[in-house]
Design a protein around this motif. Structure first.
Motif, PDB file in Angstrom:
ATOM      1  N   GLU A 416       0.841  -1.208   0.000  1.00  0.00           N
ATOM      2  CA  GLU A 416       0.000   0.000   0.000  1.00  0.00           C
ATOM      3  C   GLU A 416       0.877   1.260   0.000  1.00  0.00           C
ATOM      4  OE1 GLU A 416      -2.590  -0.112   3.349  1.00  0.00           O
ATOM      5  OE2 GLU A 416      -3.566  -1.990   2.755  1.00  0.00           O
ATOM      6  N   ARG A 417       1.917   1.259   0.805  1.00  0.00           N
ATOM      7  CA  ARG A 417       2.780   2.443   0.914  1.00  0.00           C
ATOM      8  C   ARG A 417       3.631   2.617  -0.344  1.00  0.00           C
ATOM      9  NH1 ARG A 417       4.567   1.899   7.355  1.00  0.00           N
ATOM     10  NH2 ARG A 417       2.437   2.105   8.163  1.00  0.00           N
ATOM     11  N   PHE A 418       4.120   1.525  -0.901  1.00  0.00           N
ATOM     12  CA  PHE A 418       4.850   1.618  -2.166  1.00  0.00           C
ATOM     13  C   PHE A 418       3.964   2.218  -3.260  1.00  0.00           C
ATOM     14  CE2 PHE A 418       8.488  -1.760  -1.987  1.00  0.00           C
ATOM     15  CZ  PHE A 418       9.031  -1.117  -0.880  1.00  0.00           C
ATOM     16  N   ASN A 423       2.357   6.693  -6.866  1.00  0.00           N
ATOM     17  CA  ASN A 423       1.259   7.440  -7.479  1.00  0.00           C
ATOM     18  C   ASN A 423       1.149   8.878  -6.997  1.00  0.00           C
ATOM     19  OD1 ASN A 423       0.555   5.135  -8.885  1.00  0.00           O
ATOM     20  ND2 ASN A 423      -0.945   4.462  -7.366  1.00  0.00           N
ATOM     21  N   THR A 424       2.007   9.282  -6.069  1.00  0.00           N
ATOM     22  CA  THR A 424       1.971  10.644  -5.538  1.00  0.00           C
ATOM     23  C   THR A 424       3.250  11.367  -5.953  1.00  0.00           C
ATOM     24  OG1 THR A 424       0.744   9.823  -3.610  1.00  0.00           O
ATOM     25  CG2 THR A 424       1.687  12.035  -3.458  1.00  0.00           C
ATOM     26  N   PRO A 425       3.144  12.371  -6.835  1.00  0.00           N
ATOM     27  CA  PRO A 425       4.345  13.020  -7.384  1.00  0.00           C
ATOM     28  C   PRO A 425       5.351  13.473  -6.338  1.00  0.00           C
ATOM     29  CG  PRO A 425       2.403  13.748  -8.567  1.00  0.00           C
ATOM     30  CD  PRO A 425       1.900  12.918  -7.417  1.00  0.00           C
ATOM     31  N   GLU A 426       4.880  14.097  -5.250  1.00  0.00           N
ATOM     32  CA  GLU A 426       5.813  14.610  -4.255  1.00  0.00           C
ATOM     33  C   GLU A 426       6.449  13.510  -3.392  1.00  0.00           C
ATOM     34  OE1 GLU A 426       1.574  15.466  -2.636  1.00  0.00           O
ATOM     35  OE2 GLU A 426       2.631  15.428  -4.570  1.00  0.00           O
ATOM     36  N   LYS A 427       5.976  12.267  -3.541  1.00  0.00           N
ATOM     37  CA  LYS A 427       6.546  11.150  -2.785  1.00  0.00           C
ATOM     38  C   LYS A 427       7.362  10.197  -3.657  1.00  0.00           C
ATOM     39  CE  LYS A 427       2.851  10.893   0.738  1.00  0.00           C
ATOM     40  NZ  LYS A 427       1.844   9.990   1.357  1.00  0.00           N
ATOM     41  N   GLN A 428       7.385  10.445  -4.954  1.00  0.00           N
ATOM     42  CA  GLN A 428       8.000   9.471  -5.853  1.00  0.00           C
ATOM     43  C   GLN A 428       9.504   9.308  -5.603  1.00  0.00           C
ATOM     44  OE1 GLN A 428       6.835  10.726  -9.784  1.00  0.00           O
ATOM     45  NE2 GLN A 428       4.778   9.855  -9.607  1.00  0.00           N
TER      46      GLN A 428
END
Length: 491
Positions: A416-418, A423-428
């Motif tokens: 889920e976290r991966f 899918n979240t640009p600021e977390k990629q």
């Protein structure tokens, strides 16, 4: 041992000159071979004051390429070094693969002087001897050649040399009060030296005695012994002889297997905020007391990718005085780190007393990623369990608080976290191809982690598992655990 030593008969001056010329040429040739084969060589010169160690060392290294050796003069530790563990100043100076380090003086001089001057008790002295033997064995087990020389002169010769040095204004500075004291108490010092040499004379790192009455003869003895030791080490490298695993001798604290740990623990948002504020304030207070009492703290984080180590560390660090802690994110070793003992880069990152070091990934990479990715041999990682326990014992004997966290989540939570990160640009930036590859080896890693927890959870440095499916619960548990460990130490 020293008392029973029988000196080799000194050859004629002509023979010494002939053998010395050949030995010097051979040593220069061996330096090239050492560099090509990647053999690290640590040469220790110890012995009586005024025995001529420095001048003989200068003659031995004269024909070597100075780019590939370093000489260290190790007198009494500085105030800065005294704020670190006993072996710190020695471990950080070990040579890289393919190079020499020459130590003019060593841990022998430090601990025997402390014992002779009653600065440490007999129990503390013998604890240091145990640490020294482990240190030397760890180096040789990990491919180092350790050659130890003791330069011996009698009481009369020492007194004569000290007097000559003192009478010359240009050499007077070379005579210390310790040298004078040593000569006045020669028999007492001899007895302590003898016990030390006997106790630390190991098969993997034996002592060699040098008859230091004559400089050229001393140089010949040292050079020929060094050459023979190098030849043996190079032969062992070619034969790929592996050091044996040692049985654990440290008291252990049981840790459950990861599969046995329930991960359904949570904390309500309101309670989380309240506890976070309270615990951070308390940790801040304790940090001040730690500094005042000069107690070091080492907090080590390991865990699954995306388990929440970074957020956990952030909440701990937020409670601390920024002048008194440092966070060390540990990635793949740099070339200078890879060329030395695998613990070298962690010795270099230890805090001063009264300070806190937080490690985001640690020395346990040896028995996880290096094990599973084939970066070291099976013998290496199996031997590392004991080496790590010894390392942490040094920290505990230094009076450090050692807190080790395994941050645990289940496989579904990691997915889920991966996915969220991808899918979240600021977390990629947080997700890499390597994270996905490691996930494919989950089961293999779990086996390795369970073995790691079982074999390295000692009573002086136990593992704590943080159930991190709920990151907030894990943060509170980490703060509680740290506070409890520090309060226990302060009591």
């Amino acid at each position: 041992m020293l008392k029973e030593w029988v000196k080799e008969e000194k050859p004629s001056d002509e023979e010494i000159s002939d053998r010395l010329a050949a030995a010097r040429a051979s040593l220069a040739a061996r330096q090239t071979e050492i560099k090509e084969k990647g053999l690290p060589v640590l040469v220790i010169l110890d012995g009586w004051g005024a025995a001529g160690k420095g001048s003989v060392l200068g003659r031995v290294i004269k024909g070597l390429d100075p780019r590939f050796f370093k000489c260290e003069t190790l007198a009494q530790p500085t105030q800065e070094e005294l704020r670190r563990p006993f072996l710190y100043r020695y471990f950080i100076r070990i040579p890289a693969a393919g190079k020499f380090s020459f130590f003019d003086g060593s841990w022998m001089g430090e601990v025997t002087a402390q014992y002779l001057h009653k600065e440490i008790s007999r129990d503390e002295y013998h604890a240091h001897l145990t640490s020294i033997k482990r240190f030397e064995r760890q180096l040789t087990d990990n491919g180092y050649l350790v050659v130890k020389f003791f330069f011996h002169i009698d009481e009369k010769t020492q007194r004569k040399r000290l007097t000559a040095l003192e009478e010359d204004k240009n050499t007077r500075w070379r005579v210390s009060e310790g040298d004078r004291w040593q000569n006045r108490h020669y028999k007492e010092v001899m007895s302590v030296f003898d016990e030390y040499l006997e106790t630390t004379n190991q098969f993997v790192a034996p002592w060699y005695f040098i008859d230091a009455a004559d400089k050229k003869w001393s140089e010949l003895q040292m050079t020929e012994i060094l050459l023979a030791s190098i030849d043996t080490a190079l032969s062992n490298m070619a034969a790929k002889q592996a050091a044996p695993q040692l049985q654990n001798v440290f008291p252990m604290k049981a840790v459950p297997k990861l599969s046995e740990i329930p991960l359904d623990k949570t904390i309500p948002e309101e309670e989380y905020k309240k506890e976070l504020d309270r615990l951070q304030k308390r940790l801040g207070e304790l940090h001040n007391e730690l500094y005042r009492k000069r107690i070091p703290v080492i907090i080590a984080y390991e865990g699954w990718d995306a388990a929440g180590k970074g957020g956990n560390i952030k909440r701990v660090a937020a409670a601390l005085d920024p002048r008194g802690y440092e966070v060390h994110p540990i990635a793949s070793p740099e070339p200078a780190e890879k060329s030395r003992h695998y613990l070298w880069r962690f010795w270099n990152r230890l805090p001063k007393d009264g300070h806190i070091a937080i490690f985001d990934r640690t020395w346990y990479g040896r028995v996880m990623v290096e094990r599973l990715e084939g970066f070291c041999t099976e013998t290496d990682w199996k031997r590392a369990y004991n080496e790590i326990n010894e390392f942490e014992k040094e920290l505990a004997d230094w009076n450090a608080v050692i807190i080790k966290f395994w941050v645990q989540i289940d496989k579904d939570t990691q997915l889920e976290r991966f996915t969220d990160r991808q899918n979240t640009p600021e977390k990629q930036w947080k997700i890499t191809d390597e994270d996905w590859r490691n996930r494919e080896k989950w089961d293999l890693y779990e086996v390795a982690v369970d073995e790691m927890l079982q074999k390295t959870s000692t009573k002086y440095a136990p593992w704590y598992v943080l159930e991190s499916n709920d990151k907030k619960y894990a943060r509170i548990k980490a703060l509680q655990t740290i506070i409890k460990a520090i309060e226990k130490k302060l009591k």
